[in-house]
Design a protein around this motif. Structure first.
Motif, PDB file in Angstrom:
ATOM      1  N   GLU A 199     -14.725  -2.248  -1.883  1.00  0.00           N
ATOM      2  CA  GLU A 199     -14.350  -3.671  -2.028  1.00  0.00           C
ATOM      3  C   GLU A 199     -15.430  -4.478  -2.748  1.00  0.00           C
ATOM      4  O   GLU A 199     -15.153  -5.558  -3.268  1.00  0.00           O
ATOM      5  CB  GLU A 199     -14.036  -4.286  -0.653  1.00  0.00           C
TER       6      GLU A 199
ATOM      7  N   ILE B 176     -10.154   1.679   2.426  1.00  0.00           N
ATOM      8  CA  ILE B 176      -8.872   0.983   2.155  1.00  0.00           C
ATOM      9  C   ILE B 176      -8.843  -0.333   2.951  1.00  0.00           C
ATOM     10  O   ILE B 176      -8.502  -1.386   2.415  1.00  0.00           O
ATOM     11  CB  ILE B 176      -7.670   1.886   2.536  1.00  0.00           C
TER      12      ILE B 176
ATOM     13  N   VAL C  22      -1.779  -1.253  -3.901  1.00  0.00           N
ATOM     14  CA  VAL C  22      -2.996  -0.503  -3.547  1.00  0.00           C
ATOM     15  C   VAL C  22      -2.605   0.959  -3.320  1.00  0.00           C
ATOM     16  O   VAL C  22      -1.677   1.255  -2.571  1.00  0.00           O
ATOM     17  CB  VAL C  22      -3.650  -1.068  -2.263  1.00  0.00           C
TER      18      VAL C  22
ATOM     19  N   PHE D 137      -4.517  -1.569  -7.718  1.00  0.00           N
ATOM     20  CA  PHE D 137      -5.863  -1.069  -7.401  1.00  0.00           C
ATOM     21  C   PHE D 137      -5.768   0.396  -6.975  1.00  0.00           C
ATOM     22  O   PHE D 137      -4.978   0.746  -6.100  1.00  0.00           O
ATOM     23  CB  PHE D 137      -6.497  -1.905  -6.285  1.00  0.00           C
TER      24      PHE D 137
ATOM     25  N   ILE E 202       0.864  -1.195   0.000  1.00  0.00           N
ATOM     26  CA  ILE E 202       0.000   0.000   0.000  1.00  0.00           C
ATOM     27  C   ILE E 202       0.888   1.229   0.000  1.00  0.00           C
ATOM     28  O   ILE E 202       1.823   1.314   0.819  1.00  0.00           O
ATOM     29  CB  ILE E 202      -0.864   0.065   1.281  1.00  0.00           C
TER      30      ILE E 202
END
Ligand code: SF4
Length: 297
Positions: free
Chosen positions: A248, A275, A264, A218, A7
Motif C-alpha cells: 500500500e 491485500i 483489486v 491494482f 476484489i
C-alpha cells in the motif's frame, strides 16, 4: 457518491503457497536441532516470490541462501517452485535435512518432462527459461534430449519426429496454444500435458473480467513474482489504468482520481495482510460516505 472496491475471489495465496508457508513455519517451530542435527533453517532461494512474506519468515528463523554452496549443515527447505535435480543431489550429498515444500503441481510438470524424455520425445517447455520452476522442469529431462523454450526454436527445429509439451504452472493458456500450434506445424507427433494449474487459470479469468469493468485496476504482488507480472500484463492489455504494486505504500491519491470502481487482484504469493493494507489505504484516500467492498468472480 458510492465508490466500489471489487476484489477477485481468488486473489492471494494459492494452495501450493499456503502449503509451503505452513511447512516453513512448522519447520521453524521445531527449532534448529530438534532432530539432533545442528545448524540453521534455510530455504534454497525464496520459499515464495514475495519479499514481504519472506521477510516475515526470516523473523521466524527461516533464512534464505541463493546457492547450495552456501549450505553446510542444518535444514534446507525446497521452495514451492522446486529446485533442479543437480541441486537436490548436491544437498543429499551434504547430508543436510531436506524439507520439501515443492508444490505438487510443479512436481507433476517435472515428472511429465522426465517421462516424455525417457520415451524419446523432444521436449518443449512453455515458460520463462530463467524462472526457477522452468529450470527445475528442464533439469528432469534426460541428457541429450532436444529442449525448446521459444516458438522460434520450435519452428526452426530439425530432425525431430515427436515432441512433448509441458508448461510452467503459471503460464497463460493462450501462450501454451501458440506453442502447440507451432509444434503441430513442425512435428508429426505432438503430446501435450497442460500443466498450468487451475488456481492460475481461475485467477487470470477473474482478473481479466474485473479489469474490463473497473475504472482502475491494482495488481498486488512481488516484482519478482512471475505470475503477478503476468497478471499485470493481461490486466494492462484490457485496462490501461492498471498498476502493479507490492504494498500500500506505493499507492497515491492520483492513481484513483476520477475513479468510482477500483479492481483489486493479487498474485498467488501475495499475503492476505498486504491485500488488507491496500484496501485500507484505498478507503483512506476515498474520503466519501459510502464505500462498498465486495468479491468479484
Ligand atoms: S500457482 Fe499453482 S502450481 Fe504454483 S504454487 Fe500455487 S498451486 Fe502450486
Amino acid at each position: 457518491m458510492t465508490k466500489k472496491i471489487l476484489i477477485t475471489k481468488s486473489a492471494g495465496f494459492c494452495f501450493g503457497v499456503k502449503r509451503a508457508i505452513a511447512i516453513a513455519v512448522e519447520t521453524a517451530g521445531k527449532g534448529e536441532a530438534e532432530d539432533g542435527k545442528e545448524g540453521p533453517i534455510q530455504s534454497l532461494g525464496p520459499i515464495i516470490h514475495n519479499p514481504q512474506a519472506v521477510e516475515r519468515l526470516q523473523e521466524k528463523g527461516v533464512g534464505v541462501v541463493e546457492s547450495v554452496d552456501e549450505i553446510a549443515c542444518g535444514k534446507v527447505i525446497i521452495p514451492s517452485h522446486g529446485v533442479t535435480r543437480s541441486d537436490r543431489s548436491a544437498l543429499e550429498g551434504k547430508g543436510v535435512t531436506i524439507v520439501d515444500a515443492t508444490c505438487p503441481f510443479v512436481t507433476k510438470a517435472q515428472e511429465h518432462a522426465k517421462a516424455l524424455s525417457r520415451d524419446g520425445y523432444a521436449i518443449v517447455v512453455v515458460g520463462e527459461p530463467d524462472h526457477p520452476e522452468v529450470k527445475s522442469i528442464i533439469s528432469y529431462i534426460e541428457k541429450g534430449v532436444p529442449v525448446f523454450t521459444t516458438v522460434a526454436e520450435v519452428s526452426a527445429a530439425k530432425g525431430v519426429r515427436k515432441a512433448g509439451i509441458v508448461v510452467q504452472t503459471t503460464q497463460t493458456f493462450d501462450n501454451l496454444m501458440s506453442f502447440v500450434a507451432a509444434a503441430m506445424r513442425r512435428f508429426p507427433e505432438v503430446r501435450v500435458f497442460n500443466t498450468i494449474c487451475n488456481a492460475t487459470t481461475l485467477r487470470q479469468q477473474e482478473s481479466t473480467g474485473l479489469a474490463g469493468l473497473a475504472d482502475v485496476m491494482f495488481v498486488l504482488g512481488g516484482y519478482n513474482s512471475a505470475n503477478t507480472r503476468r497478471l499485470a500484463e493481461i490486466c494492462k492489455a484490457i485496462n490501461s489504468r492498471t498498476y502493479h504494486i507490492e504494498t500500500e505504500r506505493e499507492l497515491s491519491p492520483s492513481m484513483i482520481e476520477g475513479a468510482s470502481v477500483a479492481g483489486v487482484t493479487a498474485g498467488a504469493s501475495t499475503p492476505p495482510w498486504i491485500i488488507a493494507g491496500v484496501l485500507d489505504r484505498l478507503k483512506e484516500f476515498w474520503k466519501c460516505d459510502r464505500i462498498e467492498v465486495s468479491f468479484y468472480r
